[in-house]
Design a protein around this motif. Sequence first.
Motif, PDB file in Angstrom:
ATOM      1  N   HIS A  81       0.836  -1.206   0.000  1.00  0.00           N
ATOM      2  CA  HIS A  81       0.000   0.000   0.000  1.00  0.00           C
ATOM      3  C   HIS A  81       0.867   1.250   0.000  1.00  0.00           C
ATOM      4  CE1 HIS A  81      -3.813  -2.058   1.837  1.00  0.00           C
ATOM      5  NE2 HIS A  81      -3.576  -2.433   0.595  1.00  0.00           N
ATOM      6  N   ASP A  82       1.970   1.225   0.749  1.00  0.00           N
ATOM      7  CA  ASP A  82       2.861   2.374   0.797  1.00  0.00           C
ATOM      8  C   ASP A  82       3.478   2.650  -0.568  1.00  0.00           C
ATOM      9  OD1 ASP A  82       4.169   4.468   2.293  1.00  0.00           O
ATOM     10  OD2 ASP A  82       6.015   3.295   2.118  1.00  0.00           O
ATOM     11  N   ILE A  83       3.768   1.608  -1.306  1.00  0.00           N
ATOM     12  CA  ILE A  83       4.351   1.751  -2.639  1.00  0.00           C
ATOM     13  C   ILE A  83       3.288   2.166  -3.652  1.00  0.00           C
ATOM     14  CG2 ILE A  83       5.502   0.474  -4.499  1.00  0.00           C
ATOM     15  CD1 ILE A  83       6.779  -1.249  -2.297  1.00  0.00           C
ATOM     16  N   GLY A  84       2.027   1.811  -3.383  1.00  0.00           N
ATOM     17  CA  GLY A  84       0.941   2.173  -4.283  1.00  0.00           C
ATOM     18  C   GLY A  84       0.344   0.987  -5.027  1.00  0.00           C
ATOM     19  N   TYR A  85       0.686  -0.221  -4.600  1.00  0.00           N
ATOM     20  CA  TYR A  85       0.171  -1.429  -5.233  1.00  0.00           C
ATOM     21  C   TYR A  85      -0.882  -2.081  -4.352  1.00  0.00           C
ATOM     22  CZ  TYR A  85       3.924  -1.211  -8.643  1.00  0.00           C
ATOM     23  OH  TYR A  85       4.760  -0.809  -9.648  1.00  0.00           O
ATOM     24  N   PRO A  86      -1.771  -2.889  -4.954  1.00  0.00           N
ATOM     25  CA  PRO A  86      -2.813  -3.550  -4.160  1.00  0.00           C
ATOM     26  C   PRO A  86      -2.253  -4.676  -3.291  1.00  0.00           C
ATOM     27  CG  PRO A  86      -2.949  -4.227  -6.457  1.00  0.00           C
ATOM     28  CD  PRO A  86      -1.912  -3.138  -6.382  1.00  0.00           C
ATOM     29  N   GLY A  87      -2.936  -4.937  -2.204  1.00  0.00           N
ATOM     30  CA  GLY A  87      -2.502  -5.925  -1.227  1.00  0.00           C
ATOM     31  C   GLY A  87      -2.395  -7.357  -1.703  1.00  0.00           C
ATOM     32  N   PRO A  88      -3.262  -7.842  -2.610  1.00  0.00           N
ATOM     33  CA  PRO A  88      -3.153  -9.248  -3.024  1.00  0.00           C
ATOM     34  C   PRO A  88      -1.800  -9.637  -3.629  1.00  0.00           C
ATOM     35  CG  PRO A  88      -5.309  -8.417  -3.615  1.00  0.00           C
ATOM     36  CD  PRO A  88      -4.506  -7.244  -3.110  1.00  0.00           C
ATOM     37  N   LEU A  89      -1.009  -8.674  -4.032  1.00  0.00           N
ATOM     38  CA  LEU A  89       0.326  -8.993  -4.531  1.00  0.00           C
ATOM     39  C   LEU A  89       1.223  -9.559  -3.429  1.00  0.00           C
ATOM     40  CD1 LEU A  89       1.104  -6.016  -6.929  1.00  0.00           C
ATOM     41  CD2 LEU A  89       0.618  -8.378  -7.537  1.00  0.00           C
ATOM     42  N   ALA A  90       0.794  -9.438  -2.184  1.00  0.00           N
ATOM     43  CA  ALA A  90       1.557  -9.994  -1.063  1.00  0.00           C
ATOM     44  C   ALA A  90       1.662 -11.514  -1.156  1.00  0.00           C
ATOM     45  CB  ALA A  90       0.921  -9.598   0.262  1.00  0.00           C
ATOM     46  N   LEU A  91       0.779 -12.132  -1.899  1.00  0.00           N
ATOM     47  CA  LEU A  91       0.843 -13.581  -2.077  1.00  0.00           C
ATOM     48  C   LEU A  91       2.149 -14.013  -2.751  1.00  0.00           C
ATOM     49  CD1 LEU A  91      -2.826 -14.345  -3.135  1.00  0.00           C
ATOM     50  CD2 LEU A  91      -1.743 -14.804  -0.932  1.00  0.00           C
ATOM     51  N   CYS A  92       2.794 -13.095  -3.460  1.00  0.00           N
ATOM     52  CA  CYS A  92       4.079 -13.412  -4.094  1.00  0.00           C
ATOM     53  C   CYS A  92       5.147 -13.772  -3.056  1.00  0.00           C
ATOM     54  CB  CYS A  92       4.564 -12.236  -4.937  1.00  0.00           C
ATOM     55  SG  CYS A  92       3.536 -11.949  -6.378  1.00  0.00           S
ATOM     56  N   LEU A  93       4.976 -13.327  -1.812  1.00  0.00           N
ATOM     57  CA  LEU A  93       5.929 -13.683  -0.757  1.00  0.00           C
ATOM     58  C   LEU A  93       5.866 -15.163  -0.402  1.00  0.00           C
ATOM     59  CD1 LEU A  93       5.797 -10.730   1.757  1.00  0.00           C
ATOM     60  CD2 LEU A  93       7.805 -11.594   0.586  1.00  0.00           C
ATOM     61  N   PHE A  94       4.813 -15.837  -0.811  1.00  0.00           N
ATOM     62  CA  PHE A  94       4.650 -17.243  -0.469  1.00  0.00           C
ATOM     63  C   PHE A  94       4.945 -18.164  -1.644  1.00  0.00           C
ATOM     64  CE2 PHE A  94       2.104 -14.734   2.454  1.00  0.00           C
ATOM     65  CZ  PHE A  94       2.647 -15.144   3.648  1.00  0.00           C
ATOM     66  N   ILE A  95       5.491 -17.616  -2.722  1.00  0.00           N
ATOM     67  CA  ILE A  95       5.962 -18.410  -3.849  1.00  0.00           C
ATOM     68  C   ILE A  95       7.469 -18.566  -3.662  1.00  0.00           C
ATOM     69  CG2 ILE A  95       6.211 -18.517  -6.354  1.00  0.00           C
ATOM     70  CD1 ILE A  95       3.699 -16.695  -6.516  1.00  0.00           C
ATOM     71  N   PRO A  96       7.936 -19.790  -3.459  1.00  0.00           N
ATOM     72  CA  PRO A  96       9.331 -19.990  -3.050  1.00  0.00           C
ATOM     73  C   PRO A  96      10.388 -19.280  -3.896  1.00  0.00           C
ATOM     74  CG  PRO A  96       8.137 -22.043  -2.879  1.00  0.00           C
ATOM     75  CD  PRO A  96       7.203 -21.056  -3.518  1.00  0.00           C
TER      76      PRO A  96
END
Length: 127
Positions: A81-96
């Motif tokens: 959110h601080d960068i200006g992107y939507p939250g669902p992109l956080a799922l990328c942290l769980f792709i090894p």
Amino acid sequence: MAEEGRQPSMTWLFFSPSGRIGRLPFFLSWLFWFFVGGVFLMQMLKNENEDTALALWTLALVVSGVLSTVSIAMLAIKRLHDIGYPGPLALCLFIPVLSPIVFIALCLWPGAKGENDFGGPSNGPRR
């Protein structure tokens, strides 16, 4: 400054997806969870010959693992959110394969100046 009654708290920082956080709180929060997991793992190794203590420290490690996973997702959402992107992109942290790259990007990418769609420039809940 956050509005009256909407002051940032530790609960907001670790377990709420609303608002924005900067690079330093994001990185320090990750270090906190890394330290907590390390302490529980150290205690497990120290008590590996005592069944009851080992079971309790293992349970503590599992609980902290679940809490840290949820917390890291919330921290990543606020950082995005601080960068200006939507939250669902956080799922990328769980792709090894992507997780180290995304983590480094979130730690280094500067936040948007001023207000954006996700809140004001401060490290606080959405107003």
